[in-house]
Design a protein around this motif. Structure first.
Motif, PDB file in Angstrom:
ATOM      1  N   LEU A  51       0.785  -1.230   0.000  1.00  0.00           N
ATOM      2  CA  LEU A  51       0.000   0.000   0.000  1.00  0.00           C
ATOM      3  C   LEU A  51       0.824   1.291   0.000  1.00  0.00           C
ATOM      4  CD1 LEU A  51      -2.907   0.904  -0.165  1.00  0.00           C
ATOM      5  CD2 LEU A  51      -3.038   0.763   2.311  1.00  0.00           C
ATOM      6  N   PRO A  52       1.873   1.435   0.805  1.00  0.00           N
ATOM      7  CA  PRO A  52       2.641   2.683   0.747  1.00  0.00           C
ATOM      8  C   PRO A  52       3.223   2.973  -0.645  1.00  0.00           C
ATOM      9  CG  PRO A  52       3.184   1.476   2.730  1.00  0.00           C
ATOM     10  CD  PRO A  52       2.331   0.563   1.898  1.00  0.00           C
ATOM     11  N   ARG A  53       3.739   1.949  -1.306  1.00  0.00           N
ATOM     12  CA  ARG A  53       4.298   2.140  -2.658  1.00  0.00           C
ATOM     13  C   ARG A  53       3.207   2.504  -3.650  1.00  0.00           C
ATOM     14  NH1 ARG A  53       3.959  -1.146  -6.597  1.00  0.00           N
ATOM     15  NH2 ARG A  53       3.621  -2.986  -5.323  1.00  0.00           N
ATOM     16  N   VAL A  54       2.071   1.823  -3.573  1.00  0.00           N
ATOM     17  CA  VAL A  54       0.980   2.080  -4.508  1.00  0.00           C
ATOM     18  C   VAL A  54       0.393   3.474  -4.279  1.00  0.00           C
ATOM     19  CG1 VAL A  54      -1.316   1.312  -5.233  1.00  0.00           C
ATOM     20  CG2 VAL A  54       0.471  -0.374  -4.808  1.00  0.00           C
ATOM     21  N   CYS A  55       0.286   3.912  -3.024  1.00  0.00           N
ATOM     22  CA  CYS A  55      -0.225   5.263  -2.739  1.00  0.00           C
ATOM     23  C   CYS A  55       0.656   6.320  -3.395  1.00  0.00           C
ATOM     24  CB  CYS A  55      -0.307   5.509  -1.236  1.00  0.00           C
ATOM     25  SG  CYS A  55      -1.721   4.725  -0.443  1.00  0.00           S
ATOM     26  N   LYS A  56       1.959   6.124  -3.352  1.00  0.00           N
ATOM     27  CA  LYS A  56       2.873   7.085  -3.993  1.00  0.00           C
ATOM     28  C   LYS A  56       2.693   7.091  -5.510  1.00  0.00           C
ATOM     29  CE  LYS A  56       6.218   6.799  -0.307  1.00  0.00           C
ATOM     30  NZ  LYS A  56       7.398   6.098   0.150  1.00  0.00           N
ATOM     31  N   PHE A  57       2.334   5.958  -6.071  1.00  0.00           N
ATOM     32  CA  PHE A  57       2.086   5.888  -7.511  1.00  0.00           C
ATOM     33  C   PHE A  57       0.763   6.564  -7.867  1.00  0.00           C
ATOM     34  CE2 PHE A  57       0.193   3.776 -11.199  1.00  0.00           C
ATOM     35  CZ  PHE A  57       1.174   4.017 -12.147  1.00  0.00           C
ATOM     36  N   VAL A  58      -0.271   6.302  -7.070  1.00  0.00           N
ATOM     37  CA  VAL A  58      -1.594   6.873  -7.327  1.00  0.00           C
ATOM     38  C   VAL A  58      -1.563   8.394  -7.169  1.00  0.00           C
ATOM     39  CG1 VAL A  58      -3.974   6.984  -6.444  1.00  0.00           C
ATOM     40  CG2 VAL A  58      -2.854   4.774  -6.738  1.00  0.00           C
ATOM     41  N   ASN A  59      -0.848   8.875  -6.141  1.00  0.00           N
ATOM     42  CA  ASN A  59      -0.748  10.313  -5.905  1.00  0.00           C
ATOM     43  C   ASN A  59       0.679  10.646  -5.485  1.00  0.00           C
ATOM     44  OD1 ASN A  59      -0.917  12.977  -5.185  1.00  0.00           O
ATOM     45  ND2 ASN A  59      -2.632  12.722  -3.776  1.00  0.00           N
ATOM     46  N   PRO A  60       1.538  11.011  -6.433  1.00  0.00           N
ATOM     47  CA  PRO A  60       2.941  11.292  -6.114  1.00  0.00           C
ATOM     48  C   PRO A  60       3.133  12.424  -5.107  1.00  0.00           C
ATOM     49  CG  PRO A  60       2.624  11.087  -8.486  1.00  0.00           C
ATOM     50  CD  PRO A  60       1.267  11.102  -7.854  1.00  0.00           C
ATOM     51  N   LEU A  61       2.146  13.280  -4.938  1.00  0.00           N
ATOM     52  CA  LEU A  61       2.256  14.391  -4.004  1.00  0.00           C
ATOM     53  C   LEU A  61       1.856  14.020  -2.579  1.00  0.00           C
ATOM     54  CD1 LEU A  61       0.746  17.191  -6.273  1.00  0.00           C
ATOM     55  CD2 LEU A  61       3.158  16.575  -5.963  1.00  0.00           C
ATOM     56  N   ALA A  62       1.312  12.842  -2.396  1.00  0.00           N
ATOM     57  CA  ALA A  62       0.878  12.401  -1.066  1.00  0.00           C
ATOM     58  C   ALA A  62       2.087  12.172  -0.172  1.00  0.00           C
ATOM     59  CB  ALA A  62       0.054  11.127  -1.171  1.00  0.00           C
ATOM     60  N   THR A  63       1.990  12.654   1.040  1.00  0.00           N
ATOM     61  CA  THR A  63       3.059  12.443   2.014  1.00  0.00           C
ATOM     62  C   THR A  63       2.488  11.734   3.225  1.00  0.00           C
ATOM     63  OG1 THR A  63       2.641  14.591   3.026  1.00  0.00           O
ATOM     64  CG2 THR A  63       4.298  14.518   1.272  1.00  0.00           C
ATOM     65  N   GLY A  64       3.338  11.138   4.006  1.00  0.00           N
ATOM     66  CA  GLY A  64       2.898  10.486   5.229  1.00  0.00           C
ATOM     67  C   GLY A  64       2.342   9.092   5.052  1.00  0.00           C
TER      68      GLY A  64
END
Length: 128
Positions: A51-64
């Motif tokens: 999930l952390p890797r996929v979240c960065k792919f879905v929204n590269p601007l997401a932090t945390g």
């Protein structure tokens, strides 16, 4: 069995992580709960670990969104389900001096619906 068990698990885990990430990114104040077999989530080895890797792919601007943002709870695990070769639950892997930096816990929490036999737990955590 088709012989493609590993490929099938990767596909399922990636699909679950992608669906959860897309929904969570579009609902930032949400809580996502997924129910999956112990074998899919122990040691962060399934959708919870992806999930952390996929979240960065879905929204590269997401932090945390890192491993600390994911909470894994195992319900009534057996020693066998934690990959233990003994009667005790295996609470982590990578505990030798050579692999300590790669140590991975089985889950954040272990939840039993009834009091487990004391001899199943190798140690108590956060005992006061």
């Amino acid at each position: 069995p088709s012989g493609d068990f590993f490929a099938e698990r990767i596909l399922v885990h990636e699909a679950m992580a992608t669906a959860a990430a897309r929904w969570a990114m579009s609902h930032p104040d949400s809580l996502v709960v997924a129910v999956a077999p112990i074998s899919d989530v122990r040691y962060m080895g399934g959708p919870n670990g992806r999930l952390p890797r996929v979240c960065k792919f879905v929204n590269p601007l997401a932090t945390g969104i890192d491993e600390s943002a994911i909470t894994t709870i195992l319900l009534n695990p057996s020693a066998k389900e934690t990959l233990s070769m003994s009667k005790f639950l295996r609470l982590e892997i990578g505990t030798t001096p050579q692999t300590l930096k790669y140590q991975t816990k089985v889950a954040d929490y272990i939840w039993f619906s009834a009091i487990p036999k004391v001899n199943v737990l190798p140690r108590m955590m956060n005992v006061r």
